[in-house]
Scaffold this motif. Structure first.
Motif, PDB file in Angstrom:
ATOM      1  N   SER A  16      69.268  28.443  66.188  1.00  0.00           N
ATOM      2  CA  SER A  16      68.203  27.916  67.056  1.00  0.00           C
ATOM      3  C   SER A  16      66.870  27.797  66.313  1.00  0.00           C
ATOM      4  CB  SER A  16      68.037  28.797  68.300  1.00  0.00           C
ATOM      5  OG  SER A  16      67.709  30.118  67.940  1.00  0.00           O
ATOM      6  N   ARG A  19      67.030  24.722  64.023  1.00  0.00           N
ATOM      7  CA  ARG A  19      66.968  23.465  64.782  1.00  0.00           C
ATOM      8  C   ARG A  19      65.606  23.268  65.449  1.00  0.00           C
ATOM      9  NH1 ARG A  19      69.593  19.478  63.771  1.00  0.00           N
ATOM     10  NH2 ARG A  19      69.907  18.868  65.926  1.00  0.00           N
ATOM     11  N   ASN A  20      65.063  24.315  66.048  1.00  0.00           N
ATOM     12  CA  ASN A  20      63.789  24.185  66.770  1.00  0.00           C
ATOM     13  C   ASN A  20      62.597  23.964  65.849  1.00  0.00           C
ATOM     14  OD1 ASN A  20      64.835  24.387  69.386  1.00  0.00           O
ATOM     15  ND2 ASN A  20      64.783  26.615  69.335  1.00  0.00           N
ATOM     16  N   SER A  22      62.844  22.425  62.890  1.00  0.00           N
ATOM     17  CA  SER A  22      63.167  21.241  62.079  1.00  0.00           C
ATOM     18  C   SER A  22      63.385  21.534  60.599  1.00  0.00           C
ATOM     19  CB  SER A  22      62.083  20.171  62.241  1.00  0.00           C
ATOM     20  OG  SER A  22      62.027  19.744  63.581  1.00  0.00           O
ATOM     21  N   TYR A  25      69.123  21.038  57.873  1.00  0.00           N
ATOM     22  CA  TYR A  25      70.395  21.598  58.317  1.00  0.00           C
ATOM     23  C   TYR A  25      71.504  20.626  57.934  1.00  0.00           C
ATOM     24  CZ  TYR A  25      74.180  23.303  61.239  1.00  0.00           C
ATOM     25  OH  TYR A  25      75.389  23.768  61.675  1.00  0.00           O
ATOM     26  N   ASP A  27      74.934  19.341  58.590  1.00  0.00           N
ATOM     27  CA  ASP A  27      75.752  19.372  59.805  1.00  0.00           C
ATOM     28  C   ASP A  27      77.204  19.749  59.502  1.00  0.00           C
ATOM     29  OD1 ASP A  27      76.815  19.076  62.305  1.00  0.00           O
ATOM     30  OD2 ASP A  27      76.498  16.906  62.427  1.00  0.00           O
ATOM     31  N   THR A  59      75.534  29.856  65.255  1.00  0.00           N
ATOM     32  CA  THR A  59      75.897  28.521  65.735  1.00  0.00           C
ATOM     33  C   THR A  59      76.965  28.625  66.817  1.00  0.00           C
ATOM     34  OG1 THR A  59      75.405  27.627  63.537  1.00  0.00           O
ATOM     35  CG2 THR A  59      76.677  26.225  65.023  1.00  0.00           C
ATOM     36  N   LEU A  70      70.331  22.137  71.346  1.00  0.00           N
ATOM     37  CA  LEU A  70      70.269  22.486  69.922  1.00  0.00           C
ATOM     38  C   LEU A  70      71.161  21.607  69.058  1.00  0.00           C
ATOM     39  CD1 LEU A  70      70.251  26.391  70.125  1.00  0.00           C
ATOM     40  CD2 LEU A  70      68.309  24.864  69.691  1.00  0.00           C
TER      41      LEU A  70
END
Length: 159
Positions: A16, A19-20, A22, A25, A27, A59, A70
């Motif tokens: 989190s 992702r929050n 930025s 990441y 995938d 995750t 997310l």
């Protein structure tokens, strides 16, 4: 269109937060989808140190908690159609290093107490096995959904 430079998430193991805020990441959520939709009831993942086990556990927790927001723009967003929220019990054993048996028992009871609080459960049972079993049963009864148990840093107490 100006492209935003993303920082590497060095030392950050929480999905989190990556992702929050930025962070960059890569995938790998398609693999999460494959793992969670396989016929396996239990999974044991052993990977070398510094290989992303804690991030993967984080995750998985976000996925099983149904935190669709997310996964925006990731493979899992397009693969998952149901986004069912499950009760998640996540044990972090990273602080369990260099503990004797009694200290480890107290550490597990402390974690269980926090999870029980999340479900409004009060227990004074001193036995960790009984307490975990009760917690899983009561979480299932409250939600009507299977309980997901994630254990991160499972090897720390062995060190």
């Amino acid at each position: 269109m100006e492209q935003k430079t993303r920082l590497y998430p060095i030392g950050i193991q929480t999905f989190s937060e990556i992702r929050n805020k930025s962070y960059l990441y890569i995938d790998k959520t398609e693999y999460v989808y494959r793992m969670t939709h396989s016929a396996s009831k239990y999974m044991f993942l052993s990977r070398p140190r510094r290989f992303g086990k804690s991030l993967l556990t984080s995750t998985l927790a976000a996925y099983f908690e149904g935190r669709k927001d997310l996964f925006k723009g990731l493979a899992l967003e397009r693969l998952e159609t149901e986004w069912t929220e499950y009760p998640v019990l996540r044990f972090d054993m990273s602080l369990g290093k260099h503990m004797d048996k009694e200290e480890l028992e107290r550490y597990l009871l402390w974690q269980l107490k926090g999870m029980e609080r999340n479900f409004g459960i009060k227990s004074e049972t001193p036995d960790t096995n009984t307490r975990l079993t009760d917690l899983i049963r009561l979480a299932y009864e409250q939600t009507g959904r299977q309980v997901v148990v994630l254990i991160d840093e499972y090897d720390a107490p062995l060190l």
